[in-house]
Design a protein around this motif. Sequence first.
Motif, short mmCIF file in Angstrom:
data_model
loop_
_atom_site.label_atom_id
_atom_site.label_comp_id
_atom_site.label_asym_id
_atom_site.label_seq_id
_atom_site.Cartn_x
_atom_site.Cartn_y
_atom_site.Cartn_z
N LEU A 1 46.69 31.32 34.41
CA LEU A 1 46.57 31.22 35.86
C LEU A 1 46.81 32.60 36.48
O LEU A 1 47.78 33.28 36.13
CB LEU A 1 47.60 30.23 36.42
N ALA A 2 45.92 32.99 37.38
CA ALA A 2 46.11 34.23 38.13
C ALA A 2 46.23 33.91 39.61
O ALA A 2 45.55 33.01 40.12
CB ALA A 2 44.93 35.18 37.90
N ILE A 3 47.12 34.60 40.28
CA ILE A 3 47.27 34.46 41.72
C ILE A 3 46.81 35.76 42.36
O ILE A 3 47.34 36.83 42.06
CB ILE A 3 48.74 34.16 42.12
N VAL A 4 45.80 35.67 43.21
CA VAL A 4 45.26 36.85 43.89
C VAL A 4 45.87 36.90 45.30
O VAL A 4 45.80 35.92 46.05
CB VAL A 4 43.73 36.77 43.98
N VAL A 5 46.45 38.05 45.63
CA VAL A 5 47.15 38.21 46.91
C VAL A 5 46.59 39.43 47.64
O VAL A 5 46.90 40.56 47.28
CB VAL A 5 48.67 38.38 46.71
N LEU B 1 41.85 29.83 35.67
CA LEU B 1 42.20 29.27 36.97
C LEU B 1 42.72 30.41 37.85
O LEU B 1 43.53 31.22 37.42
CB LEU B 1 43.28 28.20 36.84
N VAL B 2 42.23 30.45 39.09
CA VAL B 2 42.63 31.53 39.99
C VAL B 2 43.03 30.94 41.34
O VAL B 2 42.29 30.14 41.93
CB VAL B 2 41.50 32.54 40.21
N ALA B 3 44.22 31.31 41.79
CA ALA B 3 44.68 30.89 43.11
C ALA B 3 44.60 32.07 44.07
O ALA B 3 44.74 33.23 43.66
CB ALA B 3 46.11 30.37 43.03
N VAL B 4 44.37 31.78 45.33
CA VAL B 4 44.40 32.79 46.39
C VAL B 4 45.47 32.39 47.38
O VAL B 4 45.53 31.23 47.81
CB VAL B 4 43.02 32.88 47.10
#
Length: 386
Positions: free
Chosen positions: A29-33, A111-114
């Motif tokens: 999982l990556a979280i893009v900020v 999976l990528v969250a923003v």
Amino acid sequence: MSDLSTIESHAHEGILAKPSGTPGSAAELAIVVPTFNERGNVAQLVLCLERALEGLRWEVVFVDDDSPDQTAEAVRAIARNDPRVRVVQRLGRRGLSSACVEGVLATSAPLVAVMDGDLQHDESILRDMRAALLSGSFDVAIGSRYVAGGSTGQWDGRRLAISRFATALSHLVVPAGLADPMSGFFMIRREAFMDSARNLSSIGFKILVDLFASSPRPLRFIEIPYRFRDRRSGESKLDGLVAWEYLLLLTDKLVGRWVPARFLSFAFIGGLGVFVHMAVLASLYRSAALAFVPAQAVATAVAMVFNFFVNNSLTYRASRLRGWRLLPGLASFMLACSIGAVANVGVAGYLFEHDQGWVPAALAGILLGAVWNYAATSFYTWGRRA
């Protein structure tokens, strides 16, 4: 919900948990900020994620638009001790949506969250988002303020009304059943993102609307409620011009396949410039008794200056010129528009002489001049392809 007071205390003490997972293990999982002047929130956000995602293989990618407060350096300071933390520092580019796109493309996680960097999004629902996507039933899991259990927090009536109105407008291009298309907090499966990636407008700050409107197939979605929190540090990245960019995004999704939304913006501002031109001309020629030719020349120059600065603020907001770059930008704009004026007159004159009628001839000249001005200034003044 995380205890932000405790997290803030730990962040100030420089206490960062050690990465979970085995050395070299890929993030699931990556979280893009996307960030701009969020230095005071970076360490706190990393600690929030550490607590919320304990035991998972994750990484966070901060995409910073060259913040004057050195946000990127603050991220690098953490990244030296935590390989899960990375930063993409963009030079000469701005925009929340485009930053999100670059962040997603910079990671290989499935999976990528923003989410925002201002601590207003509740990181504790990331696990619920992940579980929903891993079920295989959904492409996107959205943190929603407008479903049962969600809340906009301390918003006043005016801000809530604006958000509701923008949500209603979004349903021109997104499913009517989506309660919070304006949410900037979501998680998406990589394959669903890549299906839309090449069709994204990347205009403005509502990447979720862009994703739904750009997808070649209907996206399966679930909305997970959360309470929008108050900002703890820094300043909001939203200003009075975001509404214009939002309208540009909707316009691009509706008619962009035929006419670029930025061209429509450019043409609209050009129309306003005509009124400016006529107002200055009338003032100088009729009121100040200046001869027509010099009055016309001054009015033309004033209208060009007006068009340049308004386009710089609206049409090309994400790549707008600042400081010393304004002068060469204005010069190139006026030169390009001068050439466009010559082409306008030349084509109109040719068609009129060949019995095409003065109205069609004039309209053809105006259209040619507008297309030339848009294409030339997009490339030479603002340094982007039309």
